[in-house]
Scaffold this motif. Structure first.
Motif, PDB file in Angstrom:
ATOM      1  N   GLN A  45       1.073  -1.083  -0.044  1.00  0.00           N
ATOM      2  CA  GLN A  45      -0.098  -0.030  -0.074  1.00  0.00           C
ATOM      3  C   GLN A  45       0.745   1.104  -0.115  1.00  0.00           C
ATOM      4  O   GLN A  45       1.472   1.469   1.117  1.00  0.00           O
ATOM      5  CB  GLN A  45      -0.988  -0.079   1.224  1.00  0.00           C
ATOM      6  N   GLY A  46       1.177   1.699  -1.089  1.00  0.00           N
ATOM      7  CA  GLY A  46       2.101   2.712  -1.362  1.00  0.00           C
ATOM      8  C   GLY A  46       3.074   2.481  -2.409  1.00  0.00           C
ATOM      9  O   GLY A  46       2.950   1.323  -3.021  1.00  0.00           O
ATOM     10  N   LYS A  47       4.017   3.518  -2.701  1.00  0.00           N
ATOM     11  CA  LYS A  47       5.000   3.441  -3.643  1.00  0.00           C
ATOM     12  C   LYS A  47       6.258   3.027  -3.212  1.00  0.00           C
ATOM     13  O   LYS A  47       6.664   3.573  -1.877  1.00  0.00           O
ATOM     14  CB  LYS A  47       4.981   4.582  -4.586  1.00  0.00           C
ATOM     15  N   VAL A  48       7.130   2.317  -3.875  1.00  0.00           N
ATOM     16  CA  VAL A  48       8.574   2.048  -3.653  1.00  0.00           C
ATOM     17  C   VAL A  48       9.401   2.925  -4.268  1.00  0.00           C
ATOM     18  O   VAL A  48       9.406   3.212  -5.511  1.00  0.00           O
ATOM     19  CB  VAL A  48       8.870   0.489  -3.886  1.00  0.00           C
ATOM     20  N   GLY A  49      10.230   3.724  -3.433  1.00  0.00           N
ATOM     21  CA  GLY A  49      10.767   4.694  -4.005  1.00  0.00           C
ATOM     22  C   GLY A  49      12.360   4.156  -4.676  1.00  0.00           C
ATOM     23  O   GLY A  49      12.528   2.953  -4.355  1.00  0.00           O
ATOM     24  N   PRO A  50      13.011   5.073  -5.215  1.00  0.00           N
ATOM     25  CA  PRO A  50      14.437   4.571  -5.908  1.00  0.00           C
ATOM     26  C   PRO A  50      15.256   4.089  -4.879  1.00  0.00           C
ATOM     27  O   PRO A  50      16.259   3.415  -5.139  1.00  0.00           O
ATOM     28  CB  PRO A  50      14.895   5.812  -6.561  1.00  0.00           C
ATOM     29  N   ASP A  51      15.064   4.470  -3.673  1.00  0.00           N
ATOM     30  CA  ASP A  51      15.897   4.228  -2.262  1.00  0.00           C
ATOM     31  C   ASP A  51      15.309   2.820  -1.800  1.00  0.00           C
ATOM     32  O   ASP A  51      16.182   2.136  -1.014  1.00  0.00           O
ATOM     33  CB  ASP A  51      15.955   5.118  -1.495  1.00  0.00           C
ATOM     34  N   LEU A  74       9.581   1.336   0.841  1.00  0.00           N
ATOM     35  CA  LEU A  74       8.033   1.390   0.553  1.00  0.00           C
ATOM     36  C   LEU A  74       7.314   2.535   1.415  1.00  0.00           C
ATOM     37  O   LEU A  74       7.529   2.302   2.658  1.00  0.00           O
ATOM     38  CB  LEU A  74       7.445   0.091   1.000  1.00  0.00           C
ATOM     39  N   GLN A  75       6.854   3.411   0.847  1.00  0.00           N
ATOM     40  CA  GLN A  75       6.283   4.583   1.337  1.00  0.00           C
ATOM     41  C   GLN A  75       4.838   4.338   1.684  1.00  0.00           C
ATOM     42  O   GLN A  75       3.953   4.613   1.003  1.00  0.00           O
ATOM     43  CB  GLN A  75       6.378   5.851   0.782  1.00  0.00           C
ATOM     44  N   GLY A  76       4.565   3.466   2.688  1.00  0.00           N
ATOM     45  CA  GLY A  76       3.359   2.898   3.137  1.00  0.00           C
ATOM     46  C   GLY A  76       3.299   1.525   3.889  1.00  0.00           C
ATOM     47  O   GLY A  76       4.225   1.078   4.466  1.00  0.00           O
ATOM     48  N   ASP A  77       2.072   0.968   3.905  1.00  0.00           N
ATOM     49  CA  ASP A  77       1.979  -0.438   4.726  1.00  0.00           C
ATOM     50  C   ASP A  77       2.222  -1.571   3.778  1.00  0.00           C
ATOM     51  O   ASP A  77       1.862  -1.572   2.613  1.00  0.00           O
ATOM     52  CB  ASP A  77       0.619  -0.170   5.407  1.00  0.00           C
ATOM     53  N   PHE A  83       0.915  -8.096  -4.643  1.00  0.00           N
ATOM     54  CA  PHE A  83       2.341  -8.337  -5.221  1.00  0.00           C
ATOM     55  C   PHE A  83       2.882  -9.636  -5.342  1.00  0.00           C
ATOM     56  O   PHE A  83       3.534  -9.840  -6.121  1.00  0.00           O
ATOM     57  CB  PHE A  83       3.094  -7.476  -4.062  1.00  0.00           C
ATOM     58  N   TYR A  84       2.355 -10.270  -4.395  1.00  0.00           N
ATOM     59  CA  TYR A  84       3.027 -11.767  -4.470  1.00  0.00           C
ATOM     60  C   TYR A  84       1.549 -12.726  -3.895  1.00  0.00           C
ATOM     61  O   TYR A  84       1.084 -12.213  -2.868  1.00  0.00           O
ATOM     62  CB  TYR A  84       4.087 -11.804  -3.570  1.00  0.00           C
ATOM     63  N   THR A  85       1.670 -13.757  -4.548  1.00  0.00           N
ATOM     64  CA  THR A  85       0.636 -14.642  -3.988  1.00  0.00           C
ATOM     65  C   THR A  85       1.241 -16.297  -3.810  1.00  0.00           C
ATOM     66  O   THR A  85       2.002 -16.679  -4.774  1.00  0.00           O
ATOM     67  CB  THR A  85      -0.428 -14.930  -4.843  1.00  0.00           C
ATOM     68  N   HIS A  86       1.086 -16.818  -2.492  1.00  0.00           N
ATOM     69  CA  HIS A  86       1.518 -18.046  -2.031  1.00  0.00           C
ATOM     70  C   HIS A  86       0.473 -19.010  -2.149  1.00  0.00           C
ATOM     71  O   HIS A  86      -0.515 -18.688  -1.704  1.00  0.00           O
ATOM     72  CB  HIS A  86       2.157 -18.012  -0.543  1.00  0.00           C
TER      73      HIS A  86
END
Length: 965
Positions: free
Chosen positions: A115-121, A124-127, A311-314
């Motif tokens: 929940q949020g975007k992943v920055g270049p660093d 994850l800006q979020g949960d 994002f991923y499903t097990h």
């Protein structure tokens, strides 16, 4: 031809027509050819007859059905339509329904959302959200793979929280009627749509390197979510005596006892509270292990995801593989997670009820429309009831389905694997019998398939209840399994003649009552005996008189009889006051005030909670004030050491803990261990429901989440107590036109409850405690000075309250008092031993199981012959008049006030009632119209669509007996 006979024939024709329709969609079922199968029948019947001659096995009763799937006919039936508690045979229903509706290829998923975007660093800006869909097989290694996927995606840190979504299932963690004392153990794990490691931790205790050296403790998976207090000591030798306890509602484990220096490591799978948060802790560790950082203030908490793309499903292993462990190892957790999955997938609700509805749909396709009860998926609940015939019909149905191969592969194989690995070795059944086992105290079952000697495939079900010694039930099953493997080449039983059914004076009157269609699923125990006759003439009627049943509150007859015999009618319960010094003359008491309890069940406060005269908290407070005491400089110390600290009876159900009939116990307890919450609608809709707490005390906290609604709306108001706490919640809606009412709610730690309201009563009397004084629960020191002894009403007044009101708290306090007085141990076990000794002294046998004093636990097993022996023996005791007068009188008072009022039994029947789901009992004394004194004991166990039928049937029986001449 009389009208009754015509009616019966019409009913029979209708029933046969209904059966034809019912089984149209299921395998054709034919009657057994008794001539061809007589050798099988004789062999089993002789074995059953022999069991009834052994005191260790005579109490068991079995239902057996064997169906030949090759020629579509029954090979044998014995009580096949009666209903039994099936234990883990219930897993067959859950498994077949899972295969039928979800399919063998079904896989559970667990999803990961960002929940949020992943920055270049890489932050994850979020949960991070983990959503579960009920996968019972999820492991820490699976979570590691998910964390690894995050790492591979370049994510290095989570700026927000770790959120957990378990909303695919409801929040009912435990099944209906599961027992609180099972809860610490892995077979009774809590449920959640988001689970890991079967919602348990595996504790391993390894002996220290030397005697007295501390043992080593390991936990898998390692987690800070659970606290362990390890008090185990290393001792010499090989023996291990470790006791494990997990207090109700807490994630704390206490290990006590010893482990031998040369002993093998002790291992136990231990459960936990609120499993999703446990998943969160394990998930957090896996993220950190992958080098994924979390902010210092990051929280692990629950959420309900509204939308998003995973994002991923097990994915889990396919269902066809999962059920192998489910059935071969009889895994309760897998079964319950599958049941809730069925509910979520098929009915839109991940609940026990919805899952059971999904199973019922499959049962209908198998030709079983109704007439059984399922409340969980594993069989752990004793509320489940089913007949062998229904079980065989399900097995026959499954045999014709495409998934039959997967079902059969999942079943234990005799002498080979699973729960049958060590059974039927070296017999004809080895490798030829595949079946699901099931066992609990008093219950044993075996249902499955066997390949007979002639190549035919047989479906069978053997359900046994009333077991005193489990060996005899297993031996019976193994004997039948071996016979079936040799079928039809079974040698005739030489010289065997089936015993003719005995007839009695009342047989013609009573036998037809048990032939009613509503009674088909009921096992009845009945004994009617005259106290005015001797020998065979005294027996007016017997039916299953030695079968061991769950008796419900009829067990109080034993508890109160033993109390009157061993303690005496004049016995009183005392409550003592002590100080560290004699009563001070200046009004300032130095040292502590001590209160010691001796199990007085009638200790009360002066309000609506009072049910008997005797000792009240106000009386104690008033006496202290009368001594001129104005200030107590020390602590208020409560001594409950006369009894043990087991607060609930073994086998009491966890979901009864908010109800007054399930009280907490202690040698120092007040108001039957409860507070009273009075309630009524508020003045107008929209306002919180009004309530009043008695006694007015700070010992409990009331959280009012309820609402008054308009008149005529649905009443959903409920009063529940948070487990293991003294927080009581008022929830739901109460309509304006509701008259109001009250409920008594049990509280935790009864001695502290006494202390709190005594301190509050003293303060209201002007007696103050010094600042910082505490309430302590510990024994009175030997140096203390006794001030006063308060006495209850005599036992002759106590016993009538127990029996007429069927009060569980009183009965349990009596039982522990018996143990304390007679054995020096105030425990239920010691008390039960005293009761059995009293039964023996009255002329009865002691081959029955008694676990509590009230009959609330379903661990109790007793026959009508045992109960009748106590009633008969008490009729010869000096205390008989008190005992008989303590029993409810038909149509007059107590629990019989509204029964039999306009029959010949009115005022003539003095008897104890008893009822629980699937159980109903009535035992006591009946004087017939012609003046003959009889002992009557009736116990019903089994399934009926309407449980009022139990009462109606009992009343029919008693009414007929009362008029017998």
């Amino acid at each position: 031809m009389n009208q009754l006979l015509v009616f019966r024939r019409v009913c029979m024709c209708f029933l046969l027509f209904a059966l034809v329709l019912q089984f149209a969609a299921s395998p054709a079922f034919a009657r057994e050819d008794t001539a061809v199968r007589s050798a099988l029948a004789d062999s089993i019947e002789k074995y059953l007859t022999d069991l009834q001659r052994d005191e260790n096995s005579m109490g068991l009763y079995a239902g057996i059905a064997v169906y030949d799937l090759t020629d579509n006919s029954y090979a044998y039936r014995h009580n096949a339509e009666r209903h039994f508690i099936p234990a883990s045979n219930m897993k067959l229903l859950t498994t077949v329904a899972g295969l039928d509706t979800l399919g063998p290829d079904y896989q559970w998923k667990t999803e990961l959302y960002l929940q949020g975007k992943v920055g270049p660093d890489g932050v994850l800006q979020g949960d991070l959200v983990l959503k579960g869909y009920g996968d019972p097989t999820l492991t820490p290694a699976d979570l590691q793979l998910m964390a690894s996927a995050l790492k591979q995606a370049g994510i290095k840190r989570i700026s927000g929280n770790l959120l957990l979504d378990e909303s695919y299932f409801d929040d009912a963690r435990l099944g209906v009627g599961w027992m609180w004392d099972d809860e610490p153990y892995g077979y009774s794990a809590q449920l959640s749509a988001l689970s890991v490691h079967k919602n348990t931790v595996t504790l391993t205790v390894t002996p220290g390197k030397a005697v007295h050296a501390p043992p080593t403790l390991t936990m898998e998976p390692a987690t800070a979510y659970i606290k362990v207090n390890n008090k185990v000591q290393t001792v010499a030798g090989r023996e291990t005596t470790i006791t494990l306890e997990r207090p109700r509602g807490k994630n704390e484990i206490v290990l006590t006892g010893t482990i031998g220096l040369a002993a093998k490591p002790y291992e136990e799978h231990v459960t936990l509270e609120d499993p999703a948060l446990f998943v969160g802790d394990v998930w957090k560790q896996q993220l950190l292990a992958q080098g994924i950082g979390l902010n210092p203030g990051a929280a692990v908490k629950k959420t309900v995801l509204q939308s998003g793309v995973p994002f991923y499903t097990h994915l889990s292993k396919p269902l066809g593989e999962v059920i192998v462990e489910l059935n071969k190892e009889s895994d309760n957790f897998y079964a319950e997670m599958l049941l809730k999955t069925l509910g979520a997938a098929q009915k839109g609700a991940g609940s026990f009820a919805a899952g059971s509805e999904a199973v019922a749909d499959v049962m209908k396709r198998a030709g079983i429309e109704s007439g059984y009860r399922q409340v969980d998926g594993s069989g752990l609940s004793r509320f489940n009831l089913i007949s062998p015939e229904q079980m065989v019909r399900l097995l026959a149905f499954a045999h014709e389905q495409s998934y039959s191969v997967q079902l059969e592969k999942s079943l234990p194989v005799a002498g080979v694997d699973g729960t049958l690995k060590s059974r039927m070795l070296g017999t004809a059944a080895e490798k030829k019998l595949i079946a699901k086992t099931g066992s609990m105290s008093g219950v044993n079952s075996l249902s499955g398939y066997v390949t007979a000697q002639n190549g035919h495939k047989l479906a069978f079900s053997i359900l046994i209840n009333g077991i005193y010694k489990s060996k005899y039930a297993r031996d019976l099953q193994d004997y039948i399994g071996t016979l079936l493997a040799t079928y039809p080449e079974i040698a005739p039983v030489q010289g065997y003649q089936p015993e003719k059914e005995k007839t009695y004076a009342l047989s013609a009157l009573l036998d037809p009552l048990f032939e009613q269609p509503q009674a088909v699923g009921v096992t009845a125990g009945v004994l009617v005996k005259s106290l005015d006759k001797t020998g065979d003439e005294a027996i007016f009627y017997e039916k299953n008189a030695d079968a061991l049943f769950t008796p419900a509150s009829n067990l109080k007859l034993l508890t109160t009889a033993a109390a009157l015999i061993r303690l005496g009618e004049d016995y009183t319960f005392k409550t003592e006051l002590y100080g560290d010094a004699p009563v001070a003359k200046n009004g300032v008491q130095q040292g502590n005030l001590y209160v010691k309890g001796y199990g007085d069940p009638s200790l009360h406060t002066e309000n609506a909670l009072k049910v008997q005269d005797g000792v009240s908290i106000e009386k104690i407070a008033a006496w202290i004030k009368q001594q001129g005491i104005k200030r107590i400089q020390g602590n208020l110390v409560l001594d409950e050491s006369y009894f043990d600290t087991q607060r609930l009876g073994l086998g009491w159900a966890w979901d009864d803990e908010s109800y007054d009939y399930n009280p907490t116990l202690g040698a120092l307890a007040v108001n039957r261990g409860t507070v009273m919450v009075e309630y009524k609608p508020a003045a107008k809709a929209g306002e919180s429901v009004s309530f009043n707490l008695l006694p007015k005390t700070t010992y409990v906290q009331i959280v009012n989440e309820s609402e008054t609604v308009e008149a005529g709306q649905e009443n959903t108001f409920a009063i529940v107590r948070d487990r293991g706490t003294n927080t009581i919640r008022l929830t739901g809606n109460l309509p304006l036109d509701h008259p109001g009412g009250y409920e008594r709610v049990p509280v935790e730690e009864p001695a502290k409850y006494v202390g709190t309201i005594l301190k509050e009563a003293l303060e209201s009397e002007g007696v103050q405690f010094a600042p910082g004084s505490q309430l302590l629960v510990q024994p009175v020191p030997a140096t203390a000075v006794k001030w006063k002894e308060f006495a209850s009403e005599p036992l002759a007044e106590i016993v009538p309250y127990v029996n007429k009101k069927s009060d569980n708290f009183y009965a349990e306090m009596l039982l522990k008092t018996l143990g304390a007085v007679e054995k020096g141990e105030g425990s239920a076990a010691a008390g039960a031993q005293v009761v059995q000794e009293a039964v023996a002294a009255l002329g009865g046998k002691t081959n029955f199981d008694m676990v509590d004093g009230s009959g609330l636990t379903r661990y109790n097993l007793i026959s009508v012959r045992h109960i009748a022996a106590v009633l008969e023996g008490m009729a010869k005791q000096p205390t008989f008049s008190t005992y008989e007068a303590s029993l409810p009188v038909a149509g007059v008072d107590g629990t019989l006030k509204n029964r039999l009022a306009k029959t010949a039994a009115a005022s003539r029947l003095h008897a104890k009632t008893g009822s629980m789901t699937g159980v109903n009992s009535l035992s006591g004394y009946l004087t017939t119209e012609r003046g003959e004194k009889l002992v009557v004991s009736i116990i019903f166990n089994g399934f009926v669509e309407d449980e009022d039928f139990f009462v109606k049937l009992q009343d029919q029986i008693v009414s007929l007996i009362a008029t017998y001449e």
